[in-house]
Design a protein around this motif. Structure first.
Motif, short mmCIF file in Angstrom:
data_model
loop_
_atom_site.label_atom_id
_atom_site.label_comp_id
_atom_site.label_asym_id
_atom_site.label_seq_id
_atom_site.Cartn_x
_atom_site.Cartn_y
_atom_site.Cartn_z
N VAL A 322 0.83 -1.20 0.00
CA VAL A 322 0.00 0.00 0.00
C VAL A 322 0.87 1.26 0.00
CG1 VAL A 322 -1.72 1.30 1.30
CG2 VAL A 322 -1.93 -1.16 1.11
N ALA A 323 1.99 1.23 0.72
CA ALA A 323 2.90 2.38 0.74
C ALA A 323 3.46 2.64 -0.65
CB ALA A 323 4.02 2.15 1.74
N LEU A 324 3.83 1.57 -1.36
CA LEU A 324 4.35 1.75 -2.73
C LEU A 324 3.27 2.31 -3.64
CD1 LEU A 324 6.58 1.29 -4.87
CD2 LEU A 324 5.50 -0.91 -5.32
N LEU A 325 2.05 1.79 -3.55
CA LEU A 325 0.96 2.30 -4.38
C LEU A 325 0.71 3.78 -4.09
CD1 LEU A 325 -1.58 -0.68 -4.22
CD2 LEU A 325 0.03 -0.12 -6.04
N ALA A 326 0.85 4.18 -2.82
CA ALA A 326 0.68 5.59 -2.47
C ALA A 326 1.74 6.45 -3.13
CB ALA A 326 0.74 5.75 -0.95
N VAL A 327 2.98 5.97 -3.16
CA VAL A 327 4.06 6.71 -3.82
C VAL A 327 3.80 6.81 -5.32
CG1 VAL A 327 6.52 6.66 -4.39
CG2 VAL A 327 5.77 6.10 -2.07
N ILE A 328 3.34 5.71 -5.94
CA ILE A 328 3.06 5.72 -7.37
C ILE A 328 1.96 6.73 -7.70
CG2 ILE A 328 2.10 4.35 -9.27
CD1 ILE A 328 3.50 1.92 -8.08
N VAL A 329 0.90 6.74 -6.88
CA VAL A 329 -0.20 7.67 -7.12
C VAL A 329 0.28 9.11 -6.97
CG1 VAL A 329 -2.42 8.49 -6.21
CG2 VAL A 329 -2.00 6.04 -6.46
N ALA A 330 1.10 9.40 -5.96
CA ALA A 330 1.61 10.76 -5.75
C ALA A 330 2.48 11.20 -6.93
CB ALA A 330 2.39 10.83 -4.45
N LEU A 331 3.37 10.33 -7.38
CA LEU A 331 4.24 10.68 -8.51
C LEU A 331 3.43 10.83 -9.80
CD1 LEU A 331 7.32 8.36 -7.84
CD2 LEU A 331 7.17 10.84 -7.52
N THR A 332 2.43 9.98 -9.99
CA THR A 332 1.59 10.08 -11.18
C THR A 332 0.83 11.40 -11.21
OG1 THR A 332 1.31 7.67 -11.21
CG2 THR A 332 -0.25 8.98 -12.49
N ASN A 333 0.29 11.80 -10.07
CA ASN A 333 -0.40 13.09 -10.00
C ASN A 333 0.54 14.24 -10.31
OD1 ASN A 333 -3.38 13.13 -8.99
ND2 ASN A 333 -2.43 11.47 -7.85
N PHE A 334 1.77 14.14 -9.84
CA PHE A 334 2.77 15.18 -10.12
C PHE A 334 3.04 15.29 -11.63
CE2 PHE A 334 7.36 16.03 -10.83
CZ PHE A 334 7.38 17.37 -10.47
N ILE A 335 3.26 14.15 -12.26
CA ILE A 335 3.54 14.14 -13.70
C ILE A 335 2.34 14.67 -14.48
CG2 ILE A 335 4.03 12.65 -15.69
CD1 ILE A 335 5.57 10.83 -13.74
N VAL A 336 1.15 14.25 -14.10
CA VAL A 336 -0.06 14.71 -14.78
C VAL A 336 -0.25 16.21 -14.62
CG1 VAL A 336 -2.58 14.57 -14.73
CG2 VAL A 336 -1.23 12.48 -14.71
#
Length: 349
Positions: A322-336
């Motif tokens: 879940v921690a990794l998925l949270a990091v992925i979501v945060a980075l994806t939002n940043f890129i978007v």
């Protein structure tokens, strides 16, 4: 009186990127903290996973060895330090480094999310434009109902229906897995260098292997992609209709430009901007839906593993995933956010 210097677009973009990058830190920190606290509400992970299966002395020995008998704040600070060094702990049920689990199964989930986004784009954008073109007509009503059903239908239910129709009744697509294991296509032919079966299948140079891998991806991608396709359809429809009512479109219409050309040439690009801005949220939605999709289709990714670790009450593994998925979501939002700011400068201010 000297005029005020104009605001530099580059400076505005630079500040915007800096602010968004800095926001990643508190976002990830809050998410990781919430996951840690929620996982500890049931007690220590050793007792949760192995309680009742080990004698009390062995259970206490493992608790002490893992450090779960220390104050919670000490465990929390140590966990934060481990995350910053890339150490997400060791699973309790199979004694594997959580990092190994993430690397082994994470790419499979990203592959599924990628294909699901393709499905969402292919269905959502054209259907949204069609719905806008036939605004308030029968076609529009049908497509709006479809969008609602696509978003509201549970992923696992859509997956079961797709399996029933295309795998059981029609027998045209495989029912589960990421590739065949029968005599026709052997899994051993995949070099498995990347963890992404599509790339591994291409590396074999065998079209039959690639076709088999792609066939296995069709049903889970559709089941998960429909979830986002409904959102895209409604967004495109709403924004195309809004664009068609602007002054410059009215001017083009007065010059005799056809409605079809207005939709295709003038309203198409502006309608894509809101899709890009909500892309980060949709990635989070797809990652959440991947748990049910992978379980339904036995797609061996992070979602599938997360479901198994939840059943085993292995909260160390759950916490790491879940921690990794949270990091992925945060980075994806940043890129978007950055892409949206490049496309539409108004986003920066």
């Amino acid at each position: 009186m000297p005029s005020r210097p104009s605001k530099s677009p580059g400076g505005g973009l630079g500040r915007y990127i800096l602010v968004r990058a800095l926001l990643i830190i508190p976002t990830v920190f809050i998410l990781v903290t919430l996951v840690f606290v929620l996982m500890r509400t049931t007690g220590d992970p050793i007792t949760a996973a192995l309680g009742g299966r080990l004698p009390a002395d062995q259970l206490q020995e493992r608790i002490t060895e893992a450090g779960y008998d220390r104050p919670l704040i000490v465990q929390y600070l140590e966990y934060l330090g481990q995350i910053f060094t890339g150490d997400f702990g060791t699973t309790i049920t199979d004694n594997r480094p959580v990092t190994e689990v993430l690397l082994t199964y994470g790419l499979a989930t990203l592959e599924l999310v990628f294909y699901s986004l393709i499905v969402a784009f292919v269905i959502g954008i054209p259907f949204g434009m069609i719905a806008a073109y036939f605004r308030d007509k029968g076609q529009d009503a049908v497509l709006r109902v479809f969008a609602i059903l696509a978003y509201a239908t549970p992923v696992f239910f859509a997956g079961l229906l797709l399996k029933l129709v295309f795998a059981v009744w029609l027998k045209v697509l495989p029912v589960a897995g990421r590739a065949s294991t029968g005599p026709e296509i052997q899994m051993e032919v995949l070099p498995n260098n990347t963890g992404i079966y599509t790339i591994d299948a291409i590396m074999t140079g065998d079209p039959a292997v690639l076709a088999d891998v792609l066939a296995h991806a069709v049903l889970p991608s559709i089941a998960l992609g429909l979830l986002t396709a409904g959102v895209f359809l409604r967004l495109v429809r709403t924004n195309v209709i809004g664009t068609l009512s602007t002054d410059y479109v009215d001017a083009a219409r007065s010059r005799g430009v056809s409605e079809y050309r207005l939709v295709r040439k003038h309203a198409y690009r502006p309608a894509l901007i809101p899709i890009i801005t909500v892309m980060g949220l949709q990635i989070a939605l797809l990652l959440g839906g991947a748990v049910l999709t992978e379980t339904t289709f036995e797609w061996k990714g992070l979602g599938f593993q997360l479901a198994e670790y939840l059943q085993a009450r292995d909260f160390v593994a759950v916490q790491g995933i879940v921690a990794l998925l949270a990091v992925i979501v945060a980075l994806t939002n940043f890129i978007v956010d950055i892409i949206a700011a490049l496309i539409d400068p108004r986003v920066r201010y």
